[in-house]
Design a protein around this motif. Structure first.
Motif, mmCIF file in Angstrom:
data_model
loop_
_atom_site.group_PDB
_atom_site.id
_atom_site.type_symbol
_atom_site.label_atom_id
_atom_site.label_comp_id
_atom_site.label_asym_id
_atom_site.label_seq_id
_atom_site.Cartn_x
_atom_site.Cartn_y
_atom_site.Cartn_z
ATOM 1 N N LEU A 328 0.829 -1.206 0.000
ATOM 2 C CA LEU A 328 0.000 0.000 0.000
ATOM 3 C C LEU A 328 0.860 1.252 0.000
ATOM 4 O O LEU A 328 0.532 2.250 -0.664
ATOM 5 C CB LEU A 328 -0.937 0.000 1.205
ATOM 6 N N LEU A 329 1.967 1.218 0.745
ATOM 7 C CA LEU A 329 2.890 2.354 0.756
ATOM 8 C C LEU A 329 3.617 2.480 -0.571
ATOM 9 O O LEU A 329 3.781 3.583 -1.108
ATOM 10 C CB LEU A 329 3.912 2.180 1.885
ATOM 11 N N ASP A 330 4.069 1.357 -1.101
ATOM 12 C CA ASP A 330 4.846 1.372 -2.338
ATOM 13 C C ASP A 330 4.035 1.941 -3.496
ATOM 14 O O ASP A 330 4.564 2.634 -4.371
ATOM 15 C CB ASP A 330 5.315 -0.053 -2.657
ATOM 16 N N SER A 331 2.735 1.660 -3.503
ATOM 17 C CA SER A 331 1.865 2.127 -4.582
ATOM 18 C C SER A 331 1.270 3.504 -4.308
ATOM 19 O O SER A 331 0.504 4.030 -5.135
ATOM 20 C CB SER A 331 0.720 1.129 -4.787
ATOM 21 N N ASN A 332 1.603 4.076 -3.135
ATOM 22 C CA ASN A 332 1.074 5.378 -2.725
ATOM 23 C C ASN A 332 -0.433 5.375 -2.505
ATOM 24 O O ASN A 332 -1.058 6.440 -2.481
ATOM 25 C CB ASN A 332 1.443 6.476 -3.732
ATOM 26 N N ARG A 333 -1.010 4.193 -2.350
ATOM 27 C CA ARG A 333 -2.437 4.148 -2.003
ATOM 28 C C ARG A 333 -2.663 4.596 -0.571
ATOM 29 O O ARG A 333 -3.759 5.047 -0.211
ATOM 30 C CB ARG A 333 -2.986 2.741 -2.237
ATOM 31 N N VAL A 334 -1.643 4.447 0.260
ATOM 32 C CA VAL A 334 -1.656 4.993 1.615
ATOM 33 C C VAL A 334 -0.345 5.751 1.806
ATOM 34 O O VAL A 334 0.720 5.256 1.426
ATOM 35 C CB VAL A 334 -1.778 3.887 2.681
ATOM 36 N N ARG A 335 -0.427 6.920 2.388
ATOM 37 C CA ARG A 335 0.765 7.724 2.694
ATOM 38 C C ARG A 335 0.767 8.044 4.178
ATOM 39 O O ARG A 335 -0.262 8.396 4.737
ATOM 40 C CB ARG A 335 0.787 8.994 1.861
ATOM 41 N N LEU A 336 1.943 7.941 4.784
ATOM 42 C CA LEU A 336 2.035 8.050 6.232
ATOM 43 C C LEU A 336 2.719 9.319 6.732
ATOM 44 O O LEU A 336 2.634 9.631 7.915
ATOM 45 C CB LEU A 336 2.794 6.831 6.798
ATOM 46 N N GLU A 337 3.405 10.030 5.847
ATOM 47 C CA GLU A 337 4.214 11.158 6.298
ATOM 48 C C GLU A 337 3.426 12.167 7.122
ATOM 49 O O GLU A 337 3.904 12.674 8.131
ATOM 50 C CB GLU A 337 4.851 11.855 5.085
ATOM 51 N N SER A 338 2.201 12.464 6.692
ATOM 52 C CA SER A 338 1.434 13.503 7.379
ATOM 53 C C SER A 338 0.994 13.093 8.774
ATOM 54 O O SER A 338 0.635 13.947 9.597
ATOM 55 C CB SER A 338 0.213 13.892 6.545
ATOM 56 N N LYS A 354 6.430 12.000 27.154
ATOM 57 C CA LYS A 354 5.577 13.024 27.758
ATOM 58 C C LYS A 354 4.728 13.706 26.689
ATOM 59 O O LYS A 354 3.563 14.050 26.933
ATOM 60 C CB LYS A 354 6.439 14.044 28.499
ATOM 61 N N ASN A 355 5.294 13.887 25.514
ATOM 62 C CA ASN A 355 4.557 14.509 24.426
ATOM 63 C C ASN A 355 3.323 13.681 24.053
ATOM 64 O O ASN A 355 2.225 14.213 23.876
ATOM 65 C CB ASN A 355 5.483 14.647 23.210
ATOM 66 N N VAL A 356 3.506 12.355 23.957
ATOM 67 C CA VAL A 356 2.382 11.482 23.618
ATOM 68 C C VAL A 356 1.366 11.449 24.758
ATOM 69 O O VAL A 356 0.154 11.472 24.524
ATOM 70 C CB VAL A 356 2.879 10.060 23.290
ATOM 71 N N ALA A 357 1.864 11.401 25.996
ATOM 72 C CA ALA A 357 0.955 11.371 27.152
ATOM 73 C C ALA A 357 0.083 12.621 27.208
ATOM 74 O O ALA A 357 -1.061 12.569 27.673
ATOM 75 C CB ALA A 357 1.759 11.226 28.443
ATOM 76 N N ASN A 358 0.617 13.732 26.718
ATOM 77 C CA ASN A 358 -0.138 14.989 26.700
ATOM 78 C C ASN A 358 -1.045 15.114 25.479
ATOM 79 O O ASN A 358 -1.634 16.161 25.247
ATOM 80 C CB ASN A 358 0.827 16.178 26.745
ATOM 81 N N ARG A 359 -1.111 14.036 24.680
ATOM 82 C CA ARG A 359 -1.971 13.982 23.492
ATOM 83 C C ARG A 359 -1.641 15.075 22.484
ATOM 84 O O ARG A 359 -2.521 15.620 21.803
ATOM 85 C CB ARG A 359 -3.454 14.065 23.888
ATOM 86 N N ALA A 360 -0.353 15.398 22.388
ATOM 87 C CA ALA A 360 0.082 16.397 21.420
ATOM 88 C C ALA A 360 0.222 15.754 20.042
ATOM 89 O O ALA A 360 0.874 14.722 19.893
ATOM 90 C CB ALA A 360 1.406 17.008 21.844
ATOM 91 N N GLY A 361 -0.386 16.359 19.042
ATOM 92 C CA GLY A 361 -0.254 15.857 17.686
ATOM 93 C C GLY A 361 -0.904 14.510 17.493
ATOM 94 O O GLY A 361 -1.810 14.107 18.219
ATOM 95 N N ILE A 362 -0.396 13.768 16.503
ATOM 96 C CA ILE A 362 -0.987 12.458 16.183
ATOM 97 C C ILE A 362 0.019 11.340 16.407
ATOM 98 O O ILE A 362 -0.215 10.432 17.194
ATOM 99 C CB ILE A 362 -1.507 12.447 14.730
ATOM 100 N N LYS A 363 1.178 11.400 15.734
ATOM 101 C CA LYS A 363 2.138 10.319 15.862
ATOM 102 C C LYS A 363 3.515 10.902 16.154
ATOM 103 O O LYS A 363 3.971 11.835 15.491
ATOM 104 C CB LYS A 363 2.179 9.493 14.567
ATOM 105 N N THR A 364 4.195 10.292 17.135
ATOM 106 C CA THR A 364 5.521 10.707 17.565
ATOM 107 C C THR A 364 6.538 9.628 17.230
ATOM 108 O O THR A 364 6.299 8.458 17.481
ATOM 109 C CB THR A 364 5.534 10.984 19.084
ATOM 110 N N VAL A 365 7.681 10.069 16.663
ATOM 111 C CA VAL A 365 8.754 9.147 16.277
ATOM 112 C C VAL A 365 10.040 9.540 16.967
ATOM 113 O O VAL A 365 10.372 10.737 17.056
ATOM 114 C CB VAL A 365 8.947 9.137 14.736
ATOM 115 N N ILE A 366 10.765 8.525 17.460
ATOM 116 C CA ILE A 366 12.083 8.719 18.068
ATOM 117 C C ILE A 366 13.131 8.184 17.097
ATOM 118 O O ILE A 366 13.010 7.068 16.594
ATOM 119 C CB ILE A 366 12.182 7.982 19.408
ATOM 120 N N TYR A 367 14.175 8.988 16.838
ATOM 121 C CA TYR A 367 15.268 8.555 15.970
ATOM 122 C C TYR A 367 16.473 8.105 16.792
ATOM 123 O O TYR A 367 16.859 8.774 17.746
ATOM 124 C CB TYR A 367 15.696 9.695 15.046
ATOM 125 N N GLY A 368 17.050 6.994 16.358
ATOM 126 C CA GLY A 368 18.301 6.553 16.973
ATOM 127 C C GLY A 368 18.106 5.343 17.862
ATOM 128 O O GLY A 368 17.050 4.719 17.859
#
Length: 369
Positions: A328-338, A354-368
């Protein structure tokens, strides 16, 4: 637009070499700390070791931190959380056939026993002996390295970023949920909950051919986002009876004449939503329970019988779901970036929680690390 928090020097596509296994650990006292642990060894000849690049945070991670348990799974020893991850293959066992060092992969973070009845029947997600990342007593992926069998590592297409790759895990949940609903071509679907799983179910339902997808929530900003993520209509739940909410929702979905929607997906687990969903369901329709709230709720079971509706529970994902999610991602039928509204470095992991617990935004990602 939601704020984005990240480190300017962060470059997840070009990780630096690292000879330590840095981990982000939750103690039984529900306190976080960093720890250097041994680099995990390949346990079998089919295992691969992955250098983790990006990890999404899930509601279960937050729940373990804030409450110390989910049902029978208790944090009674230090544990590494995180299970939505993507990374780079760093080492392969001698019997690995389809992966090589340097491959970019999404991680399916659960390993069944492969020998019990459910595993052999192709329903390994129901395996009683499942080793699932970040579910006590098994450590998760918020570490430099993680080891999985080859069949649990899925190559990412070149144009899919690591942060999108991390979200293949929740996307696979939505694929599984919508698969349980059966053929959605031309059908009407009501999705309760505009959090990450509800939104992904909305997008997948559309990709599977649903003609109408109405999303319901109580947060206006999330409903606005849903309209940009595949919803054909939205409905804000009101303080009224489930029957009245169902009637208003059906008006939004233009499904009153049909007597209800073909499929209801509840991604909340909230009693008001499940009840409303049952009343909004057409006779002979399918209700899929995807969200977990209170373990016990009042439920209009008489309506299920009267409508001869099908009620299904959904648990994680099974054979083929990861592969289809990546297609679905490869065909761009679903896009996740937003969906990704907040980003943090590994050094800011507690801030991310803490950001997720405070319900900020939609999805949080940690790098590393």
């Amino acid at each position: 637009m939601f704020a984005t928090e990240t480190t300017s020097t962060l470059n997840p596509e070009r990780p630096t070499e690292c000879d330590k296994n840095n981990t982000f650990v939750l103690s039984p006292a529900r306190e976080f700390h960093y720890e250097v642990t041994p680099i995990p060894e390949l346990r079998t000849s089919r295992d691969v070791r992955v250098r983790v690049i990006a990890t999404g945070l899930c509601g279960s991670d937050i729940h373990y931190w804030q409450h110390g348990r989910i049902g029978q799974y208790v944090v009674d020893a230090p544990i590494v959380l995180g299970h939505e991850s993507a990374g780079i293959v760093e080492a392969c066992g001698p019997d690995v056939e389809n992966l090589a060092v340097g491959d970019r992969v999404a991680l399916e973070p659960g390993v069944g026993c492969s020998s019990c009845e459910t595993c052999r029947n192709g329903r390994y997600n129901l395996c009683r002996s499942m080793h699932f990342a970040a579910t006590p007593p098994y450590n998760g992926t918020l570490a430099t390295f993680y080891v999985l069998p080859e069949e649990c590592c899925f190559k990412l297409p070149p144009h899919i970023s690591f942060r999108e790759g991390a979200l293949v895990e929740p996307l696979s949940i939505a694929v599984h949920v919508c698969g349980l609903a059966g053929n959605l071509q031309g059908k009407s679907v009501a999705v309760f909950g505009a959090g990450p799983i509800g939104l992904l179910c909305c997008a997948v339902a559309g990709a599977f051919g649903a003609a109408t997808v109405v999303v319901s929530d109580v947060v206006e900003s999330r409903l606005e986002f849903a309209t940009r993520f595949g919803a054909t209509a939205t409905y804000k739940m009101e303080h009224q009876s489930p029957e009245a909410n169902a009637e208003s929702l059906l008006s939004k979905a233009n499904a009153q004449v049909a007597g209800g929607v073909d499929v209801v997906i509840d991604a909340t687990g909230a009693e008001d939503c499940t009840s409303c969903g049952v009343y909004a369901l057409k006779r002979g329709g399918i209700f899929v329970q995807a969200g977990l709230g209170s373990p016990t709720i009042a439920f209009p079971i008489g309506q299920i019988c009267d409508k001869e509706a099908t009620l299904k529970g959904s648990f994680r994902y099974g054979p083929g779901d990861y592969k289809l999610a990546i297609q679905l991602l490869d065909s761009n039928r679903v896009r996740l970036e937003s969906l990704i509204t907040h980003e943090f470095s590994f050094a800011e992991a507690e801030k991310a929680f803490k950001n997720v617990a405070n319900r900020a935004g939609i999805k949080t990602v940690i790098y590393g690390p």
